[in-house]
Motif scaffolding. Structure first.
Motif, PDB file in Angstrom:
ATOM      1  N   ASN A  13       0.808  -1.217   0.000  1.00 47.73           N
ATOM      2  CA  ASN A  13       0.000   0.000   0.000  1.00 47.73           C
ATOM      3  C   ASN A  13       0.843   1.271   0.000  1.00 47.73           C
ATOM      4  O   ASN A  13       0.318   2.359   0.114  1.00 47.73           O
ATOM      5  CB  ASN A  13      -0.991   0.010   1.168  1.00 47.73           C
ATOM      6  N   GLY A  14       2.170   1.142  -0.137  1.00 47.73           N
ATOM      7  CA  GLY A  14       3.015   2.314  -0.341  1.00 47.73           C
ATOM      8  C   GLY A  14       3.614   2.944   0.896  1.00 47.73           C
ATOM      9  O   GLY A  14       4.142   4.036   0.831  1.00 47.73           O
ATOM     10  N   GLU A  58       0.819  -1.530 -10.792  1.00 45.38           N
ATOM     11  CA  GLU A  58       1.291  -1.699  -9.417  1.00 45.38           C
ATOM     12  C   GLU A  58       1.301  -0.335  -8.720  1.00 45.38           C
ATOM     13  O   GLU A  58       1.716   0.660  -9.319  1.00 45.38           O
ATOM     14  CB  GLU A  58       2.703  -2.276  -9.383  1.00 45.38           C
ATOM     15  N   PRO A  59       0.871  -0.296  -7.444  1.00 43.76           N
ATOM     16  CA  PRO A  59       0.806   0.982  -6.725  1.00 43.76           C
ATOM     17  C   PRO A  59       2.106   1.781  -6.746  1.00 43.76           C
ATOM     18  O   PRO A  59       2.083   3.005  -6.877  1.00 43.76           O
ATOM     19  CB  PRO A  59       0.419   0.571  -5.304  1.00 43.76           C
ATOM     20  N   LYS A  63       2.403   5.547  -8.313  1.00 40.75           N
ATOM     21  CA  LYS A  63       2.876   6.650  -7.481  1.00 40.75           C
ATOM     22  C   LYS A  63       4.089   7.320  -8.118  1.00 40.75           C
ATOM     23  O   LYS A  63       4.212   8.557  -8.100  1.00 40.75           O
ATOM     24  CB  LYS A  63       3.207   6.140  -6.074  1.00 40.75           C
ATOM     25  N   ASP A 129      -9.394  -1.653 -10.559  1.00 41.70           N
ATOM     26  CA  ASP A 129      -8.298  -0.866 -10.002  1.00 41.70           C
ATOM     27  C   ASP A 129      -7.704   0.055 -11.068  1.00 41.70           C
ATOM     28  O   ASP A 129      -7.761  -0.230 -12.274  1.00 41.70           O
ATOM     29  CB  ASP A 129      -7.197  -1.777  -9.450  1.00 41.70           C
ATOM     30  N   GLU A 154       7.442   4.243  -1.316  1.00 46.44           N
ATOM     31  CA  GLU A 154       6.508   3.411  -2.069  1.00 46.44           C
ATOM     32  C   GLU A 154       7.167   2.171  -2.653  1.00 46.44           C
ATOM     33  O   GLU A 154       6.490   1.303  -3.175  1.00 46.44           O
ATOM     34  CB  GLU A 154       5.859   4.219  -3.203  1.00 46.44           C
TER      35      GLU A 154
END
Length: 166
Positions: A13-14, A58-59, A63, A129, A154
């Motif tokens: 979740n970073g 991918e988060p 980011k 997502d 992240e």
């Protein structure tokens, strides 16, 4: 040495990347954000003048692109570094009771700056997502040393004081 090996853990979740052999970005106090270049790992090298399409979901990569886009107001261009990854291993781990990853990545010291030339927001078909379709173009080559590498919270690589070469 032609390659650099970096090992770290990061939360999916970073939050709170922890480096095994590199500085985390929070530990990097001597450089300003404008001296830091996010690094994206590619299986095959990006060449100057070549165009490549990236599908990002991918988060950490989402980011990174968000950070590149927000920092372009200062730098006047949407750029980041691309390095060829010769070997990488990711494994699921628990970090403070949350889902995380262990990363062990070997990448080439020589890379190419990439300019983000087109970006389209989208949604993944099944999960809904966020995803990004990005088009990049290779710009000038650069070289980094191991002591220039840190990890963002992240979980993506950052290089400081990148030296562009001919």
């Amino acid at each position: 040495k032609e390659t650099i090996r970096a090992r770290w853990t990061f939360s999916v979740n970073g939050n709170d990347a922890e480096s095994k052999n590199c500085r985390t970005n929070e530990e990097e106090s001597r450089t300003s954000d404008s001296d830091q270049v996010p690094l994206f790992t590619l299986k095959t090298p990006l060449e100057p003048g070549r165009v490549r399409n990236l599908n990002l979901f991918e988060p950490r990569w989402l980011k990174m692109i968000d950070d590149v886009c927000s920092s372009h107001r200062v730098t006047k261009s949407k750029t980041f570094g691309c390095v060829a990854c010769t070997n990488k291993f990711y494994s699921a781990v628990q970090i403070d009771g949350a889902e995380g990853r262990y990363a062990d990545v070997v990448f080439e010291r020589r890379g190419v700056m990439a300019e983000l030339t087109n970006l389209a927001e989208g949604k993944r078909p099944v999960s809904g997502d966020r995803k990004l379709s990005a088009r990049i173009e290779g710009r000038e080559p650069f070289v980094v040393d191991e002591d220039q590498i840190s990890i963002s919270k992240e979980g993506y690589l950052i290089a400081s004081d990148v030296c562009c070469i001919d």
